[in-house]
Design a protein around this motif. Sequence first.
Motif, mmCIF file in Angstrom:
data_model
loop_
_atom_site.group_PDB
_atom_site.id
_atom_site.type_symbol
_atom_site.label_atom_id
_atom_site.label_comp_id
_atom_site.label_asym_id
_atom_site.label_seq_id
_atom_site.Cartn_x
_atom_site.Cartn_y
_atom_site.Cartn_z
ATOM 1 N N LEU A 25 -94.045 5.340 47.464
ATOM 2 C CA LEU A 25 -92.765 5.153 48.143
ATOM 3 C C LEU A 25 -92.636 3.729 48.662
ATOM 4 C CD1 LEU A 25 -90.102 6.172 49.305
ATOM 5 C CD2 LEU A 25 -91.391 7.120 51.250
ATOM 6 N N THR A 29 -89.879 1.074 47.220
ATOM 7 C CA THR A 29 -88.936 0.546 48.198
ATOM 8 C C THR A 29 -89.004 -0.972 48.254
ATOM 9 O OG1 THR A 29 -89.105 2.579 49.500
ATOM 10 C CG2 THR A 29 -88.246 0.627 50.616
ATOM 11 N N GLU A 32 -87.250 -2.451 45.254
ATOM 12 C CA GLU A 32 -85.790 -2.395 45.363
ATOM 13 C C GLU A 32 -85.288 -3.441 46.351
ATOM 14 O OE1 GLU A 32 -82.191 0.807 46.220
ATOM 15 O OE2 GLU A 32 -84.264 1.506 46.066
ATOM 16 N N LEU A 68 -81.819 -1.460 53.970
ATOM 17 C CA LEU A 68 -82.135 -0.779 52.703
ATOM 18 C C LEU A 68 -83.495 -0.093 52.785
ATOM 19 C CD1 LEU A 68 -81.714 -2.158 49.108
ATOM 20 C CD2 LEU A 68 -83.874 -1.145 49.823
ATOM 21 N N ILE A 69 -84.495 -0.808 53.301
ATOM 22 C CA ILE A 69 -85.849 -0.251 53.365
ATOM 23 C C ILE A 69 -85.876 1.001 54.231
ATOM 24 C CG2 ILE A 69 -88.180 -0.685 54.224
ATOM 25 C CD1 ILE A 69 -87.729 -3.659 53.374
ATOM 26 N N ARG A 71 -83.423 2.956 55.021
ATOM 27 C CA ARG A 71 -82.640 4.009 54.368
ATOM 28 C C ARG A 71 -83.456 4.704 53.278
ATOM 29 N NH1 ARG A 71 -78.701 0.981 53.578
ATOM 30 N NH2 ARG A 71 -78.928 0.465 51.363
ATOM 31 N N ARG A 72 -84.185 3.923 52.493
ATOM 32 C CA ARG A 72 -84.979 4.519 51.410
ATOM 33 C C ARG A 72 -86.169 5.310 51.957
ATOM 34 N NH1 ARG A 72 -80.977 3.868 49.258
ATOM 35 N NH2 ARG A 72 -80.478 2.551 47.453
ATOM 36 N N GLY A 75 -84.866 8.315 53.830
ATOM 37 C CA GLY A 75 -84.218 9.207 52.881
ATOM 38 C C GLY A 75 -85.221 10.090 52.172
ATOM 39 N N ALA A 76 -86.399 9.526 51.885
ATOM 40 C CA ALA A 76 -87.452 10.290 51.217
ATOM 41 C C ALA A 76 -88.267 11.129 52.199
ATOM 42 C CB ALA A 76 -88.388 9.336 50.472
#
Length: 283
Positions: A25, A29, A32, A68-69, A71-72, A75-76
């Motif tokens: 993960l 991440t 991305e 972004l980080i 959120r990812r 989110g997981a």
Amino acid sequence: MTTSGTTASTSGSPAPDLSTELLELARATAEEAAVLVGAGRSTAAEDVDTKSSPVDVVTAVDKASEALIVRRLLGARPDDGVLGEEGAATEGTSGVRWVVDPIDGTVNFLYGLPAFAISIAGQVDGRTEVGVVLNVGNGELFTAVRGQGAWLTAPGAAAMQLHGSAPVSLEQTLVATGFGYRVEQRRAQGAVVAQLLPEVRDIRRWGCASLDLCAAAAGRVDAYYELDLKPWDHAAGALIAAEAGLVVTGTTGRPFAEPMAVAAAPSVAGPLVELLERLHTAG
């Protein structure tokens, strides 16, 4: 991805499947976020703020990368906690906390120098178990899982295990360091470097703590030290250095980064720590 609150095996270490999950993960991440950061480099100077001093900068891209980080990651794994340089602070319930630097080396990023990184560490019950540092400037990916070694994957190459270096003496030790942002702090740190320089092979200063620690892990320098790092500066890189076999410590018997961080080849760690203690006490 599982979001179970169970984080540890009966031995007190995370279950292997959890460590693998956290590593994958963090790596996905970071990759991305690196795309976002790379795309924002050309316009980075258009939206810049300062933090602790006029030379301590933060860009809109830093903030977007952290968003972004977070959120990812959440989110997981929505039950995890997060601590980020740009303000992310989420308490979790799973026992896992992510420590994030969305762009380590922001000044390098701003100037287009190819030494700025995404740093993500996964902590379980307060101990760093997974570290990922991705140099956005050149695509090099440094990773570690506690007890499983440290690795470098360069673009187009297979993963290579890292083992640091073994200088034969302090005089043949290449040392990396960094400086704080406040004027009085930088003046004192410069005075120490001036005294350290004649005692070692040379000094290097890249301006990115996570990559300094990874450079030591890769044997590109023999040692690294710096004062007053924050958790997001060193959480991932320190694990990578330790898993590469370096001595990762503080001075005068104190823990790493409280307040000094030292990562050094075992062959010179003792003499270097003694010298740094003497120089900083004298200063």
